[in-house]
Scaffold this active site. Sequence first.
Site, short mmCIF file in Angstrom:
data_model
loop_
_atom_site.label_atom_id
_atom_site.label_comp_id
_atom_site.label_asym_id
_atom_site.label_seq_id
_atom_site.Cartn_x
_atom_site.Cartn_y
_atom_site.Cartn_z
N ASN A 10 18.46 22.17 -8.78
CA ASN A 10 17.93 23.53 -8.68
C ASN A 10 16.54 23.60 -9.33
OD1 ASN A 10 17.32 26.25 -9.21
ND2 ASN A 10 19.48 26.81 -9.19
N ASP A 66 25.41 24.50 -16.32
CA ASP A 66 26.21 25.24 -15.35
C ASP A 66 26.12 26.71 -15.72
OD1 ASP A 66 27.82 24.80 -12.97
OD2 ASP A 66 29.40 25.82 -14.09
N SER A 67 25.94 27.52 -14.70
CA SER A 67 25.75 28.95 -14.97
C SER A 67 26.45 29.76 -13.90
CB SER A 67 24.26 29.28 -14.99
OG SER A 67 23.59 28.62 -13.94
N PHE A 137 15.61 32.89 -8.16
CA PHE A 137 16.51 32.23 -7.22
C PHE A 137 17.88 32.90 -7.30
CE2 PHE A 137 16.97 30.13 -11.29
CZ PHE A 137 18.34 29.91 -11.41
N ARG A 164 20.04 31.65 -19.63
CA ARG A 164 19.60 30.23 -19.68
C ARG A 164 18.65 30.00 -20.84
NH1 ARG A 164 18.60 30.12 -14.97
NH2 ARG A 164 20.65 29.32 -14.44
P1 ITT Z 1 22.83 22.31 -10.22
O1 ITT Z 1 24.36 22.35 -10.28
O2 ITT Z 1 22.30 21.15 -9.41
O3 ITT Z 1 22.21 22.40 -11.59
P2 ITT Z 1 23.14 24.86 -8.82
O4 ITT Z 1 22.14 25.82 -8.25
O5 ITT Z 1 24.24 24.36 -7.93
O6 ITT Z 1 22.32 23.64 -9.45
P3 ITT Z 1 25.20 25.91 -10.59
O7 ITT Z 1 26.19 24.92 -10.07
O8 ITT Z 1 25.10 26.11 -12.07
O9 ITT Z 1 23.72 25.55 -10.11
O10 ITT Z 1 25.47 27.26 -9.84
C1 ITT Z 1 25.16 28.46 -10.42
C2 ITT Z 1 24.90 29.48 -9.33
O11 ITT Z 1 24.88 30.75 -10.02
C3 ITT Z 1 23.52 29.30 -8.69
O12 ITT Z 1 23.60 28.67 -7.46
C4 ITT Z 1 23.03 30.74 -8.57
O13 ITT Z 1 23.48 31.24 -7.33
C5 ITT Z 1 23.75 31.48 -9.69
N1 ITT Z 1 22.88 31.61 -10.88
C6 ITT Z 1 22.99 30.96 -12.06
N2 ITT Z 1 21.99 31.29 -12.89
C7 ITT Z 1 21.21 32.14 -12.20
C8 ITT Z 1 20.02 32.81 -12.49
O14 ITT Z 1 19.37 32.62 -13.64
N3 ITT Z 1 19.50 33.58 -11.55
C9 ITT Z 1 20.11 33.77 -10.38
N4 ITT Z 1 21.24 33.18 -10.00
C10 ITT Z 1 21.79 32.36 -10.91
#
Ligand code: ITT
Length: 179
Positions: A10, A66-67, A137, A164
């Site tokens: 990401n 992870d978020s 995003f 984050r």
């Molecule tokens: P990685 O696992 O490769 O790090 P990812 O985008 O798949 O990237 P996650 O598995 O942590 O990340 O998924 C978290 C989802 O939650 C992410 O795709 C977003 O849709 C949402 N999300 C998390 N933090 C966010 C933020 O700061 N702003 C907007 N959406 C967020």
Amino acid sequence: MRAFSFITQNPGKVAELQAKAHEFGLEIVHVNASYPELQADTLEEVVRHGLSYCKEKFPPLFIIEDSGLFIDDLHGFPGPYSSYVNKTIGNSGVVKLIGEGRPARFESAIGSYCRDFKLFHGRVEGRIVSSRGHRGFGFDPIFEYEGRTFAEMTVAEKNALSHRSKAAELFLEWASTII
Ligand code: ITT
């Protein structure tokens, strides 16, 4: 160079952490790789599982993050399933499902590996609104904090208060003492 790796696919996460790392005089090396994401009930479980996998493949010091978006009315769903929900019903689907103005929070769990695993957490409370703004995003356009959505903020503005950045600050304080 005082640096550490960030394993993520990401680029939005990288931009946010890069800006934060610079405040501490540290650099991020972006490793654009994936790791298996456990279907679990907590971010912590997902991170611990990811760290165990990554430590066999990547040299220390690295982090993963992870978020997710936790919606009160849905008992915290989508939480660790945020990525799936974002890809399937998307922002408009979430707003349709729960309605405008409902409380929600973002949470972040950063996991680092050096000699052992360490976890750092951050969260921010807000509410769900109809999509506004073009920055950021994921759920940024539908997450409002004190009158503005995250997608209406610059990286620096979002970093002043986001889930984050809070987790990152705790990690960076610790990392500064060892690298
Ligand atoms: P990685 O696992 O490769 O790090 P990812 O985008 O798949 O990237 P996650 O598995 O942590 O990340 O998924 C978290 C989802 O939650 C992410 O795709 C977003 O849709 C949402 N999300 C998390 N933090 C966010 C933020 O700061 N702003 C907007 N959406 C967020």
